[in-house]
Structure formats: C-alpha cells, structure tokens
Design a protein around this motif. Structure first.
Motif, PDB file in Angstrom:
ATOM      1  N   MET A   1     177.716 -16.191 114.718  1.00 20.05           N
ATOM      2  CA  MET A   1     176.942 -16.679 113.577  1.00 20.05           C
ATOM      3  C   MET A   1     176.848 -15.588 112.523  1.00 20.05           C
ATOM      4  SD  MET A   1     172.992 -18.021 113.370  1.00 20.05           S
ATOM      5  CE  MET A   1     172.231 -16.416 113.509  1.00 20.05           C
ATOM      6  N   ARG A   2     177.221 -15.903 111.319  1.00 21.55           N
ATOM      7  CA  ARG A   2     177.112 -14.944 110.216  1.00 21.55           C
ATOM      8  C   ARG A   2     175.785 -15.154 109.491  1.00 21.55           C
ATOM      9  NH1 ARG A   2     181.933 -12.793 106.657  1.00 21.55           N
ATOM     10  NH2 ARG A   2     182.100 -11.732 108.657  1.00 21.55           N
ATOM     11  N   ALA A   3     175.003 -14.076 109.390  1.00 20.83           N
ATOM     12  CA  ALA A   3     173.690 -14.138 108.740  1.00 20.83           C
ATOM     13  C   ALA A   3     173.668 -13.201 107.540  1.00 20.83           C
ATOM     14  CB  ALA A   3     172.591 -13.732 109.720  1.00 20.83           C
ATOM     15  N   SER A   4     173.101 -13.682 106.453  1.00 25.08           N
ATOM     16  CA  SER A   4     172.938 -12.876 105.245  1.00 25.08           C
ATOM     17  C   SER A   4     171.471 -12.874 104.832  1.00 25.08           C
ATOM     18  CB  SER A   4     173.784 -13.433 104.093  1.00 25.08           C
ATOM     19  OG  SER A   4     175.162 -13.282 104.343  1.00 25.08           O
ATOM     20  N   LEU A   5     170.953 -11.696 104.505  1.00 27.59           N
ATOM     21  CA  LEU A   5     169.595 -11.547 103.993  1.00 27.59           C
ATOM     22  C   LEU A   5     169.690 -11.180 102.519  1.00 27.59           C
ATOM     23  CD1 LEU A   5     167.875  -9.411 106.803  1.00 27.59           C
ATOM     24  CD2 LEU A   5     168.539 -11.828 106.822  1.00 27.59           C
ATOM     25  N   ILE A   6     169.002 -11.945 101.677  1.00 27.52           N
ATOM     26  CA  ILE A   6     169.017 -11.709 100.234  1.00 27.52           C
ATOM     27  C   ILE A   6     167.709 -11.032  99.850  1.00 27.52           C
ATOM     28  CG2 ILE A   6     169.205 -12.738  97.947  1.00 27.52           C
ATOM     29  CD1 ILE A   6     170.817 -15.003  99.155  1.00 27.52           C
ATOM     30  N   GLN A   7     167.785  -9.748  99.564  1.00 24.94           N
ATOM     31  CA  GLN A   7     166.610  -8.950  99.215  1.00 24.94           C
ATOM     32  C   GLN A   7     166.346  -9.099  97.712  1.00 24.94           C
ATOM     33  OE1 GLN A   7     165.846  -5.010 101.187  1.00 24.94           O
ATOM     34  NE2 GLN A   7     166.266  -4.230  99.149  1.00 24.94           N
ATOM     35  N   ILE A   8     165.663 -10.176  97.376  1.00 24.65           N
ATOM     36  CA  ILE A   8     165.459 -10.521  95.967  1.00 24.65           C
ATOM     37  C   ILE A   8     164.517  -9.528  95.292  1.00 24.65           C
ATOM     38  CG2 ILE A   8     164.465 -12.261  94.416  1.00 24.65           C
ATOM     39  CD1 ILE A   8     165.394 -14.379  96.352  1.00 24.65           C
ATOM     40  N   GLY A   9     164.865  -9.143  94.068  1.00 28.34           N
ATOM     41  CA  GLY A   9     163.993  -8.306  93.271  1.00 28.34           C
ATOM     42  C   GLY A   9     162.971  -9.136  92.523  1.00 28.34           C
ATOM     43  N   VAL A  10     161.733  -8.672  92.502  1.00 25.43           N
ATOM     44  CA  VAL A  10     160.666  -9.361  91.778  1.00 25.43           C
ATOM     45  C   VAL A  10     160.310  -8.539  90.546  1.00 25.43           C
ATOM     46  CG1 VAL A  10     158.286 -10.185  91.865  1.00 25.43           C
ATOM     47  CG2 VAL A  10     159.778 -10.471  93.849  1.00 25.43           C
ATOM     48  N   ASP A  11     160.630  -9.061  89.376  1.00 26.99           N
ATOM     49  CA  ASP A  11     160.311  -8.438  88.099  1.00 26.99           C
ATOM     50  C   ASP A  11     159.168  -9.229  87.476  1.00 26.99           C
ATOM     51  OD1 ASP A  11     160.138  -7.650  85.446  1.00 26.99           O
ATOM     52  OD2 ASP A  11     162.305  -7.503  85.170  1.00 26.99           O
ATOM     53  N   PRO A  12     158.024  -8.593  87.190  1.00 22.75           N
ATOM     54  CA  PRO A  12     156.884  -9.340  86.643  1.00 22.75           C
ATOM     55  C   PRO A  12     157.168 -10.003  85.305  1.00 22.75           C
ATOM     56  CG  PRO A  12     156.506  -6.965  86.526  1.00 22.75           C
ATOM     57  CD  PRO A  12     157.711  -7.171  87.372  1.00 22.75           C
ATOM     58  N   ASP A  13     158.224  -9.562  84.613  1.00 21.02           N
ATOM     59  CA  ASP A  13     158.565 -10.176  83.333  1.00 21.02           C
ATOM     60  C   ASP A  13     159.462 -11.403  83.487  1.00 21.02           C
ATOM     61  OD1 ASP A  13     157.125  -8.273  81.881  1.00 21.02           O
ATOM     62  OD2 ASP A  13     158.831  -6.889  81.850  1.00 21.02           O
ATOM     63  N   GLU A  14     159.921 -11.669  84.691  1.00 24.23           N
ATOM     64  CA  GLU A  14     160.758 -12.839  84.949  1.00 24.23           C
ATOM     65  C   GLU A  14     159.876 -13.994  85.402  1.00 24.23           C
ATOM     66  OE1 GLU A  14     164.823 -13.881  87.463  1.00 24.23           O
ATOM     67  OE2 GLU A  14     163.326 -12.566  88.363  1.00 24.23           O
ATOM     68  N   THR A  15     160.091 -15.168  84.874  1.00 29.82           N
ATOM     69  CA  THR A  15     159.271 -16.317  85.255  1.00 29.82           C
ATOM     70  C   THR A  15     159.683 -16.836  86.629  1.00 29.82           C
ATOM     71  OG1 THR A  15     160.776 -17.953  84.294  1.00 29.82           O
ATOM     72  CG2 THR A  15     159.091 -16.995  82.832  1.00 29.82           C
ATOM     73  N   PRO A  16     158.760 -17.497  87.331  1.00 37.73           N
ATOM     74  CA  PRO A  16     159.149 -18.122  88.602  1.00 37.73           C
ATOM     75  C   PRO A  16     160.294 -19.109  88.445  1.00 37.73           C
ATOM     76  CG  PRO A  16     156.763 -18.002  88.438  1.00 37.73           C
ATOM     77  CD  PRO A  16     157.302 -17.592  87.094  1.00 37.73           C
ATOM     78  N   GLU A  17     160.339 -19.824  87.328  1.00 37.99           N
ATOM     79  CA  GLU A  17     161.423 -20.786  87.099  1.00 37.99           C
ATOM     80  C   GLU A  17     162.768 -20.074  87.040  1.00 37.99           C
ATOM     81  OE1 GLU A  17     157.634 -22.492  85.925  1.00 37.99           O
ATOM     82  OE2 GLU A  17     158.633 -20.616  85.338  1.00 37.99           O
ATOM     83  N   SER A  18     162.798 -18.946  86.326  1.00 40.23           N
ATOM     84  CA  SER A  18     164.041 -18.177  86.232  1.00 40.23           C
ATOM     85  C   SER A  18     164.429 -17.610  87.590  1.00 40.23           C
ATOM     86  CB  SER A  18     163.860 -17.042  85.222  1.00 40.23           C
ATOM     87  OG  SER A  18     164.977 -16.170  85.241  1.00 40.23           O
ATOM     88  N   ARG A  19     163.446 -17.127  88.342  1.00 44.02           N
ATOM     89  CA  ARG A  19     163.752 -16.538  89.649  1.00 44.02           C
ATOM     90  C   ARG A  19     164.243 -17.605  90.625  1.00 44.02           C
ATOM     91  NH1 ARG A  19     159.190 -14.097  90.531  1.00 44.02           N
ATOM     92  NH2 ARG A  19     159.759 -12.476  89.063  1.00 44.02           N
ATOM     93  N   ARG A  20     163.685 -18.806  90.539  1.00 39.78           N
ATOM     94  CA  ARG A  20     164.183 -19.884  91.410  1.00 39.78           C
ATOM     95  C   ARG A  20     165.652 -20.169  91.128  1.00 39.78           C
ATOM     96  NH1 ARG A  20     158.664 -21.945  91.485  1.00 39.78           N
ATOM     97  NH2 ARG A  20     158.832 -22.749  89.367  1.00 39.78           N
ATOM     98  N   ALA A  21     166.010 -20.233  89.837  1.00 39.29           N
ATOM     99  CA  ALA A  21     167.401 -20.495  89.479  1.00 39.29           C
ATOM    100  C   ALA A  21     168.304 -19.366  89.954  1.00 39.29           C
ATOM    101  CB  ALA A  21     167.519 -20.677  87.971  1.00 39.29           C
ATOM    102  N   ARG A  22     167.832 -18.137  89.822  1.00 42.07           N
ATOM    103  CA  ARG A  22     168.624 -16.982  90.233  1.00 42.07           C
ATOM    104  C   ARG A  22     168.783 -16.937  91.746  1.00 42.07           C
ATOM    105  NH1 ARG A  22     167.607 -11.718  90.962  1.00 42.07           N
ATOM    106  NH2 ARG A  22     165.403 -11.833  90.398  1.00 42.07           N
ATOM    107  N   ALA A  23     167.703 -17.243  92.478  1.00 37.94           N
ATOM    108  CA  ALA A  23     167.778 -17.279  93.939  1.00 37.94           C
ATOM    109  C   ALA A  23     168.758 -18.349  94.402  1.00 37.94           C
ATOM    110  CB  ALA A  23     166.398 -17.519  94.534  1.00 37.94           C
ATOM    111  N   GLY A  24     168.713 -19.498  93.755  1.00 39.82           N
ATOM    112  CA  GLY A  24     169.657 -20.557  94.108  1.00 39.82           C
ATOM    113  C   GLY A  24     171.097 -20.136  93.893  1.00 39.82           C
TER     114      GLY A  24
END
Length: 258
Positions: free
Chosen positions: A1-24
């Motif tokens: 099984m191949r597993a990947s962990l995405i260590q997302i950066g949280v920038d307070p100037d980025e909106t949750p909407e933008s971060r959701r799109a970027r995470a996707g």
C-alpha cells in the motif's frame, strides 16, 4: 500500500475557500497513492480558536464536498484531516473525515481528547466518545487526532479493534516537536502497527507548527519524514503483511496482563 501525507501549510492570509481548492489539487496531484492523509483542522488552523464557530460546518459542508470530489477524482482513500463540525443542535466537534475512492464518506471520528486544558478546544468543543476503526485497503485503519497521541489507552483500544495502520492528523506546535517524534514512535512500537502522523506547516494564529510528518513502521523505524515545517508531501510503501508477521515474531501484545 502506498501512503502519502500532505503537510499542508496554513497561511493566515489565505482564505479557507482557497485552501480547500489547493488541498484538493494536492490530492489530485498524488493520485498514484492508495491512501492520502491531510492534517488536523487545516481549513482554518488548529489554534485559530476565534474561527472555530464561524468556520464550523456540517458533515456535508464545503470541506467535505471538496474532499469527496478530490478522493473520487484521484481514486484514492482519503483521510481528509479534520474539520470543526457543527451538529444540528449547535455543538462543535473536532471531526475527522475519511472518504472512499468513490467519494463516499466512509468514516468519521470525533476527537476524544481535546487540547487546551480549560481553554481552546476544551472550552469550545464537545468530546468524542468512541474509538473508530475502519476496514479498508485490505487492512484495518485506526483513527486518532493530535492530542490523542498522549493517551496510549486509546491506541490499545484501536489495536483491540483490529487496527494495523494508525492514522494521526495533527496541528502540533513547534515548541513540543520533540514530544511529537517520541510519542509517535512509541505508539507504533507498543501497538506494533504503522503510524501515519501528518502535521501542518506554517503558523496557526501565531503558533508555529512542528511539521515533521512521519510514516513509522511497526518496529518504530521512521520510513519517511518531512525535513522541516514547510509544506511538503512524504510517501512510503507499507507492507501490510509485515504487521502480522512482526506481531507473531515478537508477540509482546499477547503478554498483556492488565
């Protein structure tokens, strides 16, 4: 099984909407994995307490909708980290979401151990009550979140529920990074299970994050680790048959007395 962990950066100037799109987009970019794990409360940041209530959402809210689509497009099992869940009666929970490759919500886990003592999560959120395991990918996944890592009895219950792979999204602070590494390895060693510990990068409401996500083998060996607290992805191939073999060759779990 191949597993990947995405260590997302949280920038307070980025909106949750933008971060959701970027995470996707990040999930879709790693479609070759079988399992992808995101961090805890990445839409707003684990220490952004003032955003918990205004950004809370239902289990079919914007984060779940975006992550279901990403899992479906990438054809992967996706542990989408956690959200602030608002229930119909108005209670808030720190709730993890796991999606199947068809985009269906396969499991949820409400964080049992809330961080903050008399403040933060402990003040703002309700506690989950039940350990959660999930049959997937030919194994059993056990779900825990961040501060849960300090409570080994939860992991014993997950192992008793059949867990061989323990998934741990987190928003762990940099000032306690040494604890993060030691405790994650300890949970793997004592559980004789893989631990996939996915932290965040960046700063949450002024709190620098530890990052240093890890994929740890049942004997405690770190198979892959993030080099620092910057946004990045780590990947490792897990030999699921090795869990049973290791438990048989070193049967410490069978010697439990209490």
């Amino acid at each position: 099984m191949r597993a990947s962990l995405i260590q997302i950066g949280v920038d307070p100037d980025e909106t949750p909407e933008s971060r959701r799109a970027r995470a996707g987009a990040l999930v879709r970019a790693h479609a070759g994995a079988d399992l992808i794990v995101l961090p805890e409360l990445w839409p707003m940041g684990a220490f952004a307490y003032d955003l918990f209530a205004p950004e809370a959402e239902a289990l079919d809210g914007p984060t779940a909708t975006a992550m279901a689509a990403a899992a479906r497009d990438a054809d992967v099992w996706l542990h989408a980290g956690s959200i602030v869940e608002r229930t119909a009666d108005g209670d808030l929970y720190n709730t993890s979401l796991v999606f199947a490759p068809d985009g269906q919500l396969a499991a949820t886990y409400r964080k049992i151990h809330r961080f903050g003592f008399a403040k933060g999560e402990k003040e703002l959120m309700e506690a989950g009550e039940q350990p959660v395991t999930l049959a997937a990918l030919g194994t059993t996944l056990g779900l825990a979140t961040c501060y849960d890592l300090r409570f080994p009895e939860l992991f014993r219950l997950l192992v008793d529920g059949g867990a061989q792979v323990l998934l741990l999204p987190a928003g762990w602070p940099e000032k306690r990074r040494a604890h993060w590494t030691v405790l994650a390895q300890a949970r793997a060693i004592e559980s004789q299970a893989y631990v996939l510990a996915c932290g965040t990068a960046g700063t949450h409401a002024g709190v620098p994050q530890a990052g240093h996500s890890m994929i740890i083998a049942p004997d405690g060996e770190i198979l892959a680790a993030a080099e620092d607290a910057e946004e990045q992805v780590i990947t490792a191939d897990l030999d699921l048959a090795a869990v049973a073999k290791y438990r048989e060759s070193f049967p410490a779990l069978k010697d439990r007395q209490l």
